[in-house]
Design an enzyme around this catalytic site. Structure first.
Site: not given
Ligand code: PMT
Length: 396
Positions: A206-208
């Site tokens: 995923g990412n932020h």
């Protein structure tokens, strides 16, 4: 602002004295201003002065000197807008946590209109995580923040925490009332947040991204009367949304792709602010992958580029807008994406800019247009960035 009923809630901070100017500016523009104060605010600015300037009695308590009840519900329901300025750390904390121990707060909790708040406090208080969390909670509830400014503070220190100047607050209020439902009848598609690509039942790539940028875009388009379909990746805050925003929650890029394809054809305007994972594991393990050796190889396959796909399907009547999150050669990479994905505009934000990108309430963007025009915007709240994008869309 002519004829607009504005409730001004003043809480007890030194910036309260600036409210005299604010009241004058609003009254001068034709607004009817009703001032509410917390009991402590009267130590910083005289209720009599505010009453003379607003041409209305000022309320600080549930009952007045004649033992009459100041009806907070009536005050709240009759207002076109409520602005809390200065919003002290104490009042912000109470607003965020449902604590209702004065007339100003009771009126806030009863208000159905848009509520703006202008934080004001010393720099270390303003930077404290607890206070930032409370501010985020309030913006998450749909309140509109007029961010604190940087400069000299009453303590003699210098930093972020000064209440926005009365002229700035008045300009926010003016631009709020200027919105004219210009996009009424238009269908808008927006993506927000990250995508999660499952490795096994407990892990993902995923990412932020938090979806704050996308939520701000949805709010700004909805405020102009558009019907918005908002496709959110996982973890995007669940907030109360106006009736003209329909939220669809997805997890992985494939689901976001499918949801976008379902709604794209009928969309007049599409804005893709989601941070979509470019790759996903070739296979998701059906049970938790156990630790076996020092290393683990994962085979990744490419996800569909949703924006690119929509660019190939776009008709001449549709506007397609993308985002570019870059770390180097920012303009060049954004310009390439604009062309390759057949976009009308791309919103460039760089992780090299403080206050820009993931998770912040602010962003610093440059708009690049198909026509080769560019427009660099200063650091501003994500809602203000979204409003600027909406303005450009309207003029396109
Ligand atoms: O959500 P926040 O915490 O508020 O943070 C906001 C943000 C930083 C996520 C936002 O401002 C932003 O930059 N979003 C785009 C992030 C991104 O994925 O950029 P990109 O340069 O990798 O992608 C370019 C464009 O293609 C984007 O519009 C993206 O939505 C789209 N894309 C990318 C990959 C893919 N497989 N499909 C896509 O549609």
């Amino acid at each position: 602002m002519k004829g607009k009923r504005i409730l001004l809630g003043i809480s007890g901070g030194i910036a309260a004295y600036k409210c005299c100017t604010l009241v004058r500016l609003l009254v001068k523009q034709g607004a009817s201003v009703q001032v509410l104060m917390t009991p402590d605010a009267a130590d910083f600015v005289s209720p009599l002065t505010l009453s003379v300037l607003s041409k209305n009695p000022v309320h600080a308590n549930f009952k007045n000197n004649n033992h009459e009840w100041n009806n907070h519900v009536e005050l709240a329901l009759n207002a076109d807008l409520m602005i809390i300025a200065p919003a002290t750390a104490n009042t912000i904390g109470k607003m965020a946590h449902g604590i209702c121990d004065n007339l100003l707060l009771a009126t806030y909790f009863s208000a159905k209109c848009t509520v703006m708040f202008a934080p004001a406090m010393d720099l270390d208080m303003h930077a404290h995580k607890a206070i930032q969390n409370n501010i985020n909670t309030l913006t998450g509830y749909g309140n509109y923040i007029i961010p604190a400014e940087s400069g000299e503070l009453a303590s003699g220190l210098s930093g972020t925490g000064r209440m926005a100047e009365p002229e700035t607050i008045a300009a926010h209020i003016e631009s709020y009332f200027k919105k004219k439902n210009t996009l009424k009848g238009k269908q808008v598609l927006i993506t927000a947040g990250p995508t999660y690509e499952a490795i096994d039942p407990v892990r993902f790539i995923g990412n932020h991204s938090t979806g704050k940028m996308g939520l701000s875009l949805a709010t700004a388009f909805a405020e102009e009367g558009a019907n918005v379909v908002l496709i959110c990746g996982p973890g995007v805050q669940q907030i109360a949304l106006p009736k003209n925003i329909t939220r669809i929650d997805v997890v992985a890029a494939a689901q976001m792709h499918e949801a976008c394809l379902k709604h794209f054809k009928q969309s007049d305007i599409t804005v893709m602010s989601a941070a979509v994972a470019d790759y996903r594991p070739a296979e998701m393990a059906s049970s938790k992958i156990k630790k076996k050796s020092n290393g683990l190889d994962l085979t990744l396959v490419k996800n569909p580029d949703i924006l690119h796909d929509l660019g190939t399907k776009k008709s001449a009547k549709q506007l397609l807008i993308g985002f570019a999150l870059e770390t180097d050669n920012e303009r060049q990479h954004a310009a390439e994406k604009l062309k390759r994905k057949n976009l009308d505009m791309i919103v460039l934000n760089s992780l090299n800019d403080k206050g820009a990108g993931f998770g912040t309430d602010t962003n610093k963007v440059t708009l690049l247009f198909k026509s080769k025009r560019t427009k660099a915007l200063p650091l501003m709240s994500k809602l203000d960035v979204a409003t600027e994008i909406v303005k450009e869309v309207i003029s396109m």
